[in-house]
Enzyme design. Structure first.
Site, PDB file in Angstrom:
ATOM      1  N   HIS A  24      43.980 -10.980 -38.285  1.00 39.66           N
ATOM      2  CA  HIS A  24      43.413  -9.674 -38.986  1.00 39.66           C
ATOM      3  C   HIS A  24      44.476  -8.508 -38.369  1.00 39.66           C
ATOM      4  O   HIS A  24      44.632  -8.483 -37.090  1.00 39.66           O
ATOM      5  CB  HIS A  24      42.034  -9.508 -38.719  1.00 39.66           C
ATOM      6  CG  HIS A  24      41.266 -10.647 -38.968  1.00 39.66           C
ATOM      7  ND1 HIS A  24      40.135 -10.546 -40.105  1.00 39.66           N
ATOM      8  CD2 HIS A  24      41.034 -11.725 -38.322  1.00 39.66           C
ATOM      9  CE1 HIS A  24      39.819 -11.827 -39.914  1.00 39.66           C
ATOM     10  NE2 HIS A  24      39.940 -12.335 -38.991  1.00 39.66           N
ATOM     11  N   GLU A 205      31.951 -20.331 -38.007  1.00 42.48           N
ATOM     12  CA  GLU A 205      32.339 -19.484 -36.647  1.00 42.48           C
ATOM     13  C   GLU A 205      30.862 -19.441 -35.998  1.00 42.48           C
ATOM     14  O   GLU A 205      30.832 -20.107 -35.103  1.00 42.48           O
ATOM     15  CB  GLU A 205      32.960 -18.215 -36.981  1.00 42.48           C
ATOM     16  CG  GLU A 205      33.528 -17.288 -35.785  1.00 42.48           C
ATOM     17  CD  GLU A 205      34.128 -16.089 -35.983  1.00 42.48           C
ATOM     18  OE1 GLU A 205      33.570 -15.540 -37.073  1.00 42.48           O
ATOM     19  OE2 GLU A 205      34.523 -15.306 -34.978  1.00 42.48           O
TER      20      GLU A 205
END
Ligand code: ADE
Ligand code: ZN
Length: 339
Positions: A24, A205
């Site tokens: 990211h 996740e």
């Protein structure tokens, strides 16, 4: 393990040409840059030194990290800020021999601060073209949506990206996973895929294995970001192996966000040995104490990652990338020649 053997492994991994598939751009905002941009843009932060910022990087879970991550991104205002953010990371790629990178960009993060798509993209694109001309850096961008927002808001962000469609190879889905299931974004993915975007999504996740199934079956993604909770579902494991669906695993992120209590407990090498196409990535390296090479070093130190396993993980990254087959072949041949 001796310090000498750790150093030997570390130098060896550092020397190899690598790809990164899960990064990211806001997660690469370094503490010194955060502070200098906050000062420049007159944005008040509860920190006044790099030490104070870094002391705040203690997380209990994904949400406790995201709160800080979005606060950090609020210092990005003008075109130059976005240039520096991207250039800082691309310089790290050069330093770490990350020859190809696929970067998640999240325009919905900046919009509330009055930042236009044009401002963000012109800064990013200027940095990418400097790095590409400067040292041949290869970059693909992923338009990543924030799943804590509504599907309609994400569809609006997809429409806002229309003038820049050629700049993005794929779409992604990030932010708070629990309570924001893949099914919420079925229409968004359908529209984007019809428009020619390829697709990935964070799943498994913190969220359950069902979110991985739904990302594959409902959203039609080609790969899964994280995916480490797949071990809880035998049928899913078998499917991932049979279809060779890549997982972009981020070991330091997973320990920092308490997905695993320690690196010794991380399952990435078990997944690799079972035949899953796992890859290693840094996610948000400025917040998690390590870029790509440090992730490999941590696996070597805590799980005795071998050179053969590291090579397979690096090959997997090139194979699972959104590059063309001919570009993949070129990078894989360069890696083989290096070894
Ligand atoms: N955004 C940045 N890092 C993330 C992560 N690890 N999971 C979900 N969203 C994110
Ligand atoms: Zn991520």
């Amino acid at each position: 393990m001796s310090l000498e053997s750790q150093q030997h492994f570390s130098n060896w991994v550092a020397s190899l040409p690598k790809a990164e598939l899960h990064l990211h751009i806001d997660g690469s905002l370094q503490a010194h840059r955060l502070l200098s941009l906050a000062r420049k843009n007159s944005i008040e932060l509860p920190y006044s030194s790099v030490e104070e910022v870094e002391a705040a990087y203690q997380f209990e879970n994904l949400q406790s990290f995201l709160d800080l991550y979005y606060l950090g991104a609020s210092v990005l205002i003008d075109e130059d800020d976005f240039y520096h953010l991207m250039m800082d990371y691309l310089l790290k790629c050069k330093e770490q021999n990350i020859v190809h990178t696929e970067i998640m960009v999240e325009p919905q993060t900046y919009a509330p601060n009055g930042v236009s798509f044009a401002t963000m993209m012109s800064g990013f694109q200027r940095a990418i073209s400097d790095a590409s001309e400067g040292w041949g850096q290869s970059v693909l961008l992923i338009l990543s949506f924030l799943r804590h927002m509504s599907e309609d808001e994400c569809i609006q962000a997809l429409a806002d990206a229309q003038p820049y469609k050629g700049s993005f190879v794929a779409i992604g889905l990030a932010s708070a996973e629990n309570g924001n299931p893949p099914k919420k974004f079925k229409r968004l993915y359908q529209m984007a895929i019809e428009q020619g975007y390829r697709a990935t999504a964070h799943a498994g996740e913190e969220g359950p294995p069902q979110y991985i199934w739904d990302s594959l079956n409902e959203l039609k993604v080609e790969r899964i970001d994280h995916g480490v909770r797949c071990v809880e579902d035998e049928a899913l494991l078998a499917h991932l192996i049979e279809q060779q669906i890549a997982l972009t695993v981020c070991p330091l992120s997973n320990t920092k966000l308490c997905v695993f209590d320690s690196m010794q407990q991380h399952n990435v090498l078990e997944l690799l040995e079972q035949g899953i196409a796992v890859t290693i990535n840094s996610d948000d390296p400025a917040y998690f104490d390590g870029y790509l090479n440090e992730n490999f070093d941590a696996l070597h130190q805590s799980l005795a990652l071998t050179k053969a396993q590291a090579l397979t993980l690096i090959e997997n990254s090139f194979k699972a990338s959104f590059l063309t087959q001919s570009d993949k072949d070129t990078y894989l041949a360069a890696l083989a020649a290096h070894c």
